[in-house]
Each structure stands twice: as C-alpha cells, then as structure tokens.
Design a protein around this motif. Structure first.
Motif, PDB file in Angstrom:
ATOM      1  N   ALA A  68       0.831  -1.205   0.000  1.00 50.87           N
ATOM      2  CA  ALA A  68       0.000   0.000   0.000  1.00 50.87           C
ATOM      3  C   ALA A  68       0.864   1.255   0.000  1.00 50.87           C
ATOM      4  O   ALA A  68       0.513   2.260  -0.637  1.00 50.87           O
ATOM      5  CB  ALA A  68      -0.942  -0.012   1.198  1.00 50.87           C
TER       6      ALA A  68
ATOM      7  N   GLU B 264      -6.189  -3.702   0.375  1.00 49.14           N
ATOM      8  CA  GLU B 264      -5.326  -2.751   1.082  1.00 49.14           C
ATOM      9  C   GLU B 264      -5.010  -1.551   0.193  1.00 49.14           C
ATOM     10  O   GLU B 264      -5.051  -0.402   0.645  1.00 49.14           O
ATOM     11  CB  GLU B 264      -4.022  -3.434   1.520  1.00 49.14           C
ATOM     12  N   ILE B 265      -4.682  -1.822  -1.074  1.00 51.38           N
ATOM     13  CA  ILE B 265      -4.338  -0.732  -1.977  1.00 51.38           C
ATOM     14  C   ILE B 265      -5.576   0.061  -2.377  1.00 51.38           C
ATOM     15  O   ILE B 265      -5.524   1.299  -2.491  1.00 51.38           O
ATOM     16  CB  ILE B 265      -3.578  -1.279  -3.194  1.00 51.38           C
TER      17      ILE B 265
ATOM     18  N   ALA C 251      -6.210   2.391   0.304  1.00 51.94           N
ATOM     19  CA  ALA C 251      -5.185   3.435   0.402  1.00 51.94           C
ATOM     20  C   ALA C 251      -5.319   4.502  -0.665  1.00 51.94           C
ATOM     21  O   ALA C 251      -5.125   5.693  -0.392  1.00 51.94           O
ATOM     22  CB  ALA C 251      -3.792   2.797   0.330  1.00 51.94           C
TER      23      ALA C 251
END
Length: 367
Positions: free
Chosen positions: A169, A205-206, A209
């Motif tokens: 991330a 997660e990315i 983010a």
C-alpha cells in the motif's frame, strides 16, 4: 461488464493484458481489452518503432499501451562504470559449468548474441518512452515503480495515462503522490517481479489506500472469469493479466519456439519459484532444472540488478535456442496451473468474459 477503467482507457472490458508479444497485445485490444506491449526485449529504438507501427495497423483502431522497465538506480549513458567488469569470475564459472551439465549447447558459430541487458537500463527505457509517445498509445506502465516526474509530465501532455505496479500500500500511495494515474496491485502469486503479499490481501489494502484517487487493477493469479469477478469484489476497477497469455497461439507467433509453451502446459500451480536469479530482483519463474541448479550448495548468491542480467544474458539466449522444456528460463505466475492447452486470444477472452458475467449474475442473486 464495465467499470470506470473502460471509460478512462476507451476500452470495452476492464481487462488489461501485459505481454512481450505484439501479436497478443493487438489481439487483446481487438477483443475489447487493453493490450500492453512489454518493451524490455527491444535493444534499440528503431526496432520498437517498427513494432509499434505494426501495432498501429493491427489493433483495429483500438487502444493499446506499452510497459517499460525504468529502474531509478542503474547507471545511464555517460557513466564511467564498466558493469561487465563488476560481474565476479566465480559467478561466470558457475553459469558455464551449469550450462554444460544441463547439456545446453553453445550458440551456433557466428550467431550474434546481442546485448540482452540493454532493455533493462534506465537510459534505454527512456528511449522506449520517446518512441511510444510518437504513437497513439493510451497507457505507459512502469514495471519498477513510478516513472520519473518528467516522464509522467510528458505522458500527461499527450493525454497518455501512466500506470505503476505496487506490491505494498505504501508503494501505491507514493505512486499516486507522484502523479501516477493507475495502480497495478500485483500480488505474490504473479509472474516476474513480485512482492510478498498475496493478491487477496493486497488488492483491498491498496484500494483502501488510493482507490478514491486512482483506479486500481488487480494482478497476480488471475486466469478465469471468476477471478476477475473476485477482483472487482475486492474493489479493483479491472484485472491486469500477464502469465495467462503465454500459452496462446499468438504468443508463439512472436517467440517461434515451442519448448516454453510445452513446459507451461505441463506445469501445475506449484511448479514456480520466486528467486533473484533472473534479474537480481525477486521474480517468480517456472521451476526447471535451471532454477533448481541455483539452489544447490555450490551456487553463488545472485547479483543485484543489472549485474545479474549481464551474468545470465547469454545463458538465457542459449537456453532459448536449445528448445529443451526441462531447462527453460521463463517468468510465469502460479496461474500456470490453469494454462493446460495452447489456445487463441479471442477464445480465451470470450471465455473469461462469459464466466465473469455468469459469476457476477450469480453473486447478484445471493441474499
């Protein structure tokens, strides 16, 4: 099946195919996805320019992209560093002994080996960008992080989107802060250079983010419509697929040889290994007698990029010419277990889209 990615790139389906084959890239674009041509195999700008001319004529006026390899720490032209002199003799001796033991013949007398490491150099990657921007590319992707600011700026001036791969991330945040438009969340299962975090964990997660600032493409282990639907469920705007196109008839048009495809079709999902022997950076390869030799007690530690590239450059050319499926050196992801026959791109695209649509419809019926 449309997402914001389709409108952004002018494509019909949220599927991006990375490939070193112009035949595969053009076929994917014609089928409504985005074919992205890997440029690292091109040692000079004129050769790439000719191939992109071919792409311009053979994509049916559909969008396509290019992928460059632009490491930020490699000496560029004008450097006084003699890279070849930095390769230890013991490493050269190991490679020579290993090729002899594996029965890999020398290249035919008089055959030019070329300098296969050139495409990995920062300066050559910049020449690839120069050439690409003279063509109607829709996307420039960098396999080794964010491109330099001036490259991003030049792309944006021409209305070209910029993508970068991320294995964490924090990498994705840095890419977006530096002006990258699309983030490819590439999981541990992927072929080639890849990180430690699995796709199922990495993608959300990315998305959490940077997803509010840039579309995220899921990469790593994707080889079915169900997996494309799963990527969308995780918050991705589309799928980035690379390994899956290696076992296609169009790929064979570029490579000519069949040993690699025979090896891929015979492999299972556990027949890959993540190692630094290919370029000096961790990359997932097909497990063969060549990769196993590097895990033996007498094997030296791989060198950093680009020294490892220089060390194994001629070895890779000899291995390729040998056409021995037990010795091939080929980046491929764990999705190789789904690549059980050599098929055409159009057939694969149709199957992927039908299964993705069926999966999304089935999920929509759940209560």
């Amino acid at each position: 099946m449309r997402t914001d990615l389709c409108d952004r790139l002018g494509i019909e389906h949220p599927m991006v195919a990375f490939t070193p084959s112009e035949h595969v890239a053009a076929a994917v674009s014609r089928a409504g996805g985005l074919g992205v041509l890997g440029c690292v195999r091109f040692n000079d700008a004129a050769e790439l320019d000719a191939v992109l001319d071919w792409m311009d004529r053979n994509t049916g006026d559909r969008p396509y992209g290019v992928d460059v390899v632009m490491p930020s720490t490699v000496p560029t032209e004008g450097s006084d560093v003699d890279l070849a002199a930095m390769v230890p003799q013991q490493h050269r001796d190991f490679v020579r002994r290993t090729l002899d033991r594996l029965g890999v013949p020398e290249l035919p007398a008089g055959q030019e080996t070329g300098d296969a490491v050139l495409g990995w150099l920062h300066s050559v990657a910049r020449s690839h960008v120069d050439v690409a921007l003279r063509h109607p590319v829709a996307l420039i992707a960098n396999a080794l992080g964010s491109p330099p600011p001036d490259v991003i700026g030049r792309a944006h001036e021409r209305g070209v989107q910029v993508a970068a791969l991320a294995g964490k991330a924090e990498h994705a945040r840095r890419h977006v802060e530096q002006g990258v438009d699309l983030v490819v969340a590439q999981g541990h299962e992927a072929g080639g250079h890849t990180g430690e975090i699995a796709t199922m964990v990495l993608v959300p997660e990315i998305v959490d983010a940077v997803g509010d600032r840039a579309p995220v493409l899921a990469a790593g282990g994707i080889g079915s419509g169900r997996q494309i639907a799963a990527a969308l469920a995780l918050g991705a705007s589309g799928a980035w697929m690379g390994s899956y196109w290696l076992a296609t008839r169009e790929y064979a048009q570029t490579t000519g040889g069949s040993a690699m495809q025979r090896a891929l079709v015979a492999a299972g999902s556990d027949d890959t290994v993540r190692t630094r022997i290919y370029t000096g950076k961790p990359a997932r390869l097909l497990k063969t007698r060549w990769t196993e030799a590097w895990s033996e007690p007498d094997a030296p530690e791989p060198l950093p990029m680009p020294l490892q590239n220089i060390l194994v450059s001629e070895a890779h050319q000899r291995i390729s010419a040998a056409e021995d499926p037990e010795v091939v050196s080929m980046p491929v992801g764990q999705v190789v277990g789904r690549m059980n026959a050599v098929r055409g791109v159009e057939e694969l695209m149709g199957e992927l889209l039908r299964e993705a649509d069926d999966t999304l419809a089935r999920l929509g019926r759940l209560r």
